[in-house]
Design a protein around this motif. Sequence first.
Motif, PDB file in Angstrom:
ATOM      1  N   GLN A  81       0.831  -1.203   0.000  1.00  0.00           N
ATOM      2  CA  GLN A  81       0.000   0.000   0.000  1.00  0.00           C
ATOM      3  C   GLN A  81       0.873   1.263   0.000  1.00  0.00           C
ATOM      4  O   GLN A  81       0.572   2.245  -0.674  1.00  0.00           O
ATOM      5  CB  GLN A  81      -0.923   0.010   1.215  1.00  0.00           C
ATOM      6  N   SER A  82       1.965   1.207   0.732  1.00  0.00           N
ATOM      7  CA  SER A  82       2.855   2.365   0.799  1.00  0.00           C
ATOM      8  C   SER A  82       3.643   2.557  -0.489  1.00  0.00           C
ATOM      9  O   SER A  82       4.211   3.625  -0.723  1.00  0.00           O
ATOM     10  CB  SER A  82       3.827   2.213   1.973  1.00  0.00           C
ATOM     11  N   ARG A  83       3.666   1.527  -1.336  1.00  0.00           N
ATOM     12  CA  ARG A  83       4.437   1.592  -2.586  1.00  0.00           C
ATOM     13  C   ARG A  83       3.519   1.636  -3.804  1.00  0.00           C
ATOM     14  O   ARG A  83       3.964   1.386  -4.916  1.00  0.00           O
ATOM     15  CB  ARG A  83       5.348   0.378  -2.685  1.00  0.00           C
ATOM     16  N   ILE A  84       2.267   2.023  -3.611  1.00  0.00           N
ATOM     17  CA  ILE A  84       1.305   1.968  -4.714  1.00  0.00           C
ATOM     18  C   ILE A  84       1.688   2.925  -5.852  1.00  0.00           C
ATOM     19  O   ILE A  84       1.342   2.690  -7.009  1.00  0.00           O
ATOM     20  CB  ILE A  84      -0.119   2.281  -4.203  1.00  0.00           C
ATOM     21  N   ASN A  85       2.427   3.988  -5.518  1.00  0.00           N
ATOM     22  CA  ASN A  85       2.837   4.948  -6.554  1.00  0.00           C
ATOM     23  C   ASN A  85       4.288   4.788  -6.957  1.00  0.00           C
ATOM     24  O   ASN A  85       4.865   5.663  -7.613  1.00  0.00           O
ATOM     25  CB  ASN A  85       2.607   6.376  -6.056  1.00  0.00           C
ATOM     26  N   GLU A  86       4.897   3.669  -6.595  1.00  0.00           N
ATOM     27  CA  GLU A  86       6.301   3.434  -6.913  1.00  0.00           C
ATOM     28  C   GLU A  86       6.492   3.223  -8.410  1.00  0.00           C
ATOM     29  O   GLU A  86       5.790   2.438  -9.038  1.00  0.00           O
ATOM     30  CB  GLU A  86       6.811   2.217  -6.143  1.00  0.00           C
ATOM     31  N   LYS A  87       7.471   3.923  -8.957  1.00  0.00           N
ATOM     32  CA  LYS A  87       7.817   3.743 -10.366  1.00  0.00           C
ATOM     33  C   LYS A  87       8.900   2.674 -10.448  1.00  0.00           C
ATOM     34  O   LYS A  87      10.078   2.956 -10.342  1.00  0.00           O
ATOM     35  CB  LYS A  87       8.312   5.057 -10.970  1.00  0.00           C
ATOM     36  N   SER A  88       8.449   1.455 -10.620  1.00  0.00           N
ATOM     37  CA  SER A  88       9.366   0.329 -10.609  1.00  0.00           C
ATOM     38  C   SER A  88       9.624  -0.176 -12.016  1.00  0.00           C
ATOM     39  O   SER A  88       8.765  -0.115 -12.894  1.00  0.00           O
ATOM     40  CB  SER A  88       8.779  -0.800  -9.760  1.00  0.00           C
TER      41      SER A  88
END
Length: 354
Positions: A81-88
């Motif tokens: 949830q904390s990484r939902i906007n992570e550009k991976s």
Amino acid sequence: MADANRPDVAEREPGGDLGPQRPAGSLRTTSENAGRNLKEWLKEQFCDQPIENCQDTRLHDAAYVGDLPTIQKLLQEDSFQSRINEKSVWSCGWLPCTPLRIAATAGHGHCVEFLIQKGAEIDLVDVKGQTALYVAVVHGHLECVRILLEAGADPNGSHHHRSTPVYHAARVGRADILRELIKYGANVDVNHHVTSATSSPTFRPLTCLVVCPLYISAAYHNLQCFKVLLEAGANPDFNCCGPVDIQNFSRGSAVCIMDAVLRHGCDKAFVSLLIDFGANLNLVKWETLEEGAPGRIRVNSEGMQMFKEAKSCPRRLMSLCRVAVRRGLGKCPLHLISALPLPDPIKKFLLHEQ
């Protein structure tokens, strides 16, 4: 990227400059390292986490294949949830993207909707300056476009990318997508003023015809998009905002949308629409229409004849009144004409429905 079917309308993707050319002999020795180094550079520049922490791409991969149950399960965990906007950099490619951007690209509307509900930021851009809405438009995913617009996505895309959702929809002939963008306030005219966060607009007069949504829809002969843009209030002469210095236009180049329509050999229906929506026919000089004029592509004889007849006759008073009323209303209220306390025949006339 230039379209193979339209060599006269050249386009280049942002960042498409090839830069200095290397000697032919050096290409082989650097090609293997170039791909690996570029991928590593992209990871370092655009991943929100250090490279060693970007290996778990399950959320991104699930968004790519449209696996909503997996996305729902993963987002129950605080770490995801904390990484939902992570550009991976995800396993199906090496362009750093958010899960929302990936789902919009693939056309998984149900995943797009759920990711937004769970807090995905709608207008984050990728390395190319593209928003989730822009890539949904590029890939023709109408459902995703609607979901993103309803959730508040900027219909004009991002200023970091020189193309816009409206421009692309007009180019490929997606009138349905174009209507949705306009419905949510997309700008159908181009603002060519140079602006920045720290300075006021520089009112630089236009000295060449901008390859704008109205122009590109004509160049690709997309009549429905051309009509939709004019109905939404697109400037029928230049399709842009701001001052125009027509005296300094390049000799032999198109000086207005009507000129471009004639040069591209568009059907007379394009000419008729421009006339109806108040294009200034006097901008097109007779000498630019002579045989052998530079920059000529082809001319539709019926369209040319319609233009000549319209230019030689005064406009009807009703037509002039309609143009004046519509311009007085401006762009934003045009879709509200049907709600005005006017007789239906007048409203239909103002909406070009008769």
